[in-house]
Motif scaffolding. Structure first.
Motif, short mmCIF file in Angstrom:
data_model
loop_
_atom_site.label_atom_id
_atom_site.label_comp_id
_atom_site.label_asym_id
_atom_site.label_seq_id
_atom_site.Cartn_x
_atom_site.Cartn_y
_atom_site.Cartn_z
N SER A 29 -4.68 -26.32 42.14
CA SER A 29 -3.53 -25.72 41.45
C SER A 29 -3.77 -24.22 41.29
O SER A 29 -4.89 -23.79 41.00
CB SER A 29 -3.32 -26.36 40.08
OG SER A 29 -2.99 -27.72 40.22
N VAL A 31 -3.81 -21.11 39.25
CA VAL A 31 -3.87 -20.75 37.83
C VAL A 31 -4.33 -19.29 37.75
O VAL A 31 -5.51 -19.00 38.00
CB VAL A 31 -4.83 -21.66 37.04
CG1 VAL A 31 -4.83 -21.28 35.56
CG2 VAL A 31 -4.45 -23.13 37.22
N LYS A 34 -7.48 -18.32 35.57
CA LYS A 34 -8.85 -18.67 35.93
C LYS A 34 -9.61 -17.42 36.38
O LYS A 34 -9.06 -16.53 37.03
CB LYS A 34 -8.86 -19.70 37.06
CG LYS A 34 -8.92 -21.14 36.59
CD LYS A 34 -9.20 -22.07 37.74
CE LYS A 34 -9.46 -23.49 37.26
NZ LYS A 34 -8.31 -24.08 36.61
#
Length: 260
Positions: A29, A31, A34
């Motif tokens: 995914s 993100v 992060k």
């Protein structure tokens, strides 16, 4: 070994090539929050599962349509892999004339897909990518990227329906038993799936009429399999078109990249 990274709005896809063989690929995914270190840990863990050592990777190429993640992944390659990655963007050699009014506006993933598709088929093509957005890209028989169409992605539309209509639930994207749904969930599934089939078939048909060629139509992206089974317009599904395109672009640019 070559590490290829495709950073999209919904998913980040990694792949590792050994010569011409795609050893494996992974989907995470996207993100933005992060950190470089977190993505490095994830990448190293995935490679370790397949017994691929990080120090065996000696080249990397990145395609990114999420600007805040481009620098972090460049740092990841330099810090943890010990290599300077090739970035798909202005100045990269594609071997494909870009006939867009402003070539810099074309998403890197669209160019990567076009290059891979033409390298494989050497004929007029339409590439339909079912990602965060659904994109339609036309390539001429001479291998020129002309442009295409961009529509909201299937999942965006499904989420918008749930968020903006207070009585409609969030539903799983699966094919209903019949087009005429006999309950709300089946009716929503029918509308989304067959609505998108109509969108795909309609745009492809009109595009063929406009360009006056008979392009081969390739579907790719996470939901391409579902659409292929229902659509009459898609000739084949190529799950790895973007990863293969990144490899092709690396091969076209590796000698120049070494001395840049």
């Amino acid at each position: 070994m070559l590490l290829v990274i495709d950073i999209g709005n919904t998913n980040i896809v990694f792949g590792v090539f050994d010569e011409n063989k795609l050893l494996n690929h992974w989907r995470l995914s996207t993100v933005i929050q992060k950190t470089v270190d977190e993505y490095a840990i994830l990448l190293n863990s995935l490679l370790s599962i397949e017994k691929i050592r990080l120090d065996r990777i000696d080249a990397a190429i990145i395609s990114c349509v999420v600007p805040p993640l481009l620098i972090p992944f460049d740092i990841l390659c330099r810090k943890y892999v010990g290599i300077r990655p090739l970035i798909v963007g202005p100045g990269i050699k594609t071997g494909m004339p870009i006939l867009y009014e402003n070539p810099q506006e074309v998403g890197a993933d669209r160019i990567v897909n076009a290059v891979a598709a033409y390298e494989k088929h050497k004929k007029a093509l339409i590439v339909v990518d079912f990602g965060t957005a659904t994109t339609f890209d036309y390539i001429t028989p001479k291998g020129e990227y002309v442009g295409g169409a961009i529509a909201p992605g299937i999942m965006i539309s499904l989420e918008a329906l749930f968020e903006r209509a207070s009585k409609l639930p969030r539903v799983e994207l699966v094919k209903p038993k019949s087009l005429v749904g006999k309950n709300t969930i089946h009716a929503m599934q029918s509308g989304i799936i067959y609505g998108y089939v109509g969108l795909v078939d309609g745009i492809v048909r009109r595009m063929k009429e406009e360009v006056k060629t008979d392009p081969h139509v390739i579907g790719t992206g996470g939901l391409s399999g579902l659409m292929y089974r229902e659509s009459g317009a898609i000739d084949e599904v190529d799950e790895f078109i973007t990863l293969n395109g990144l490899k092709i672009l690396y091969e076209k640019n590796k000698d120049y990249h070494k001395f840049k």
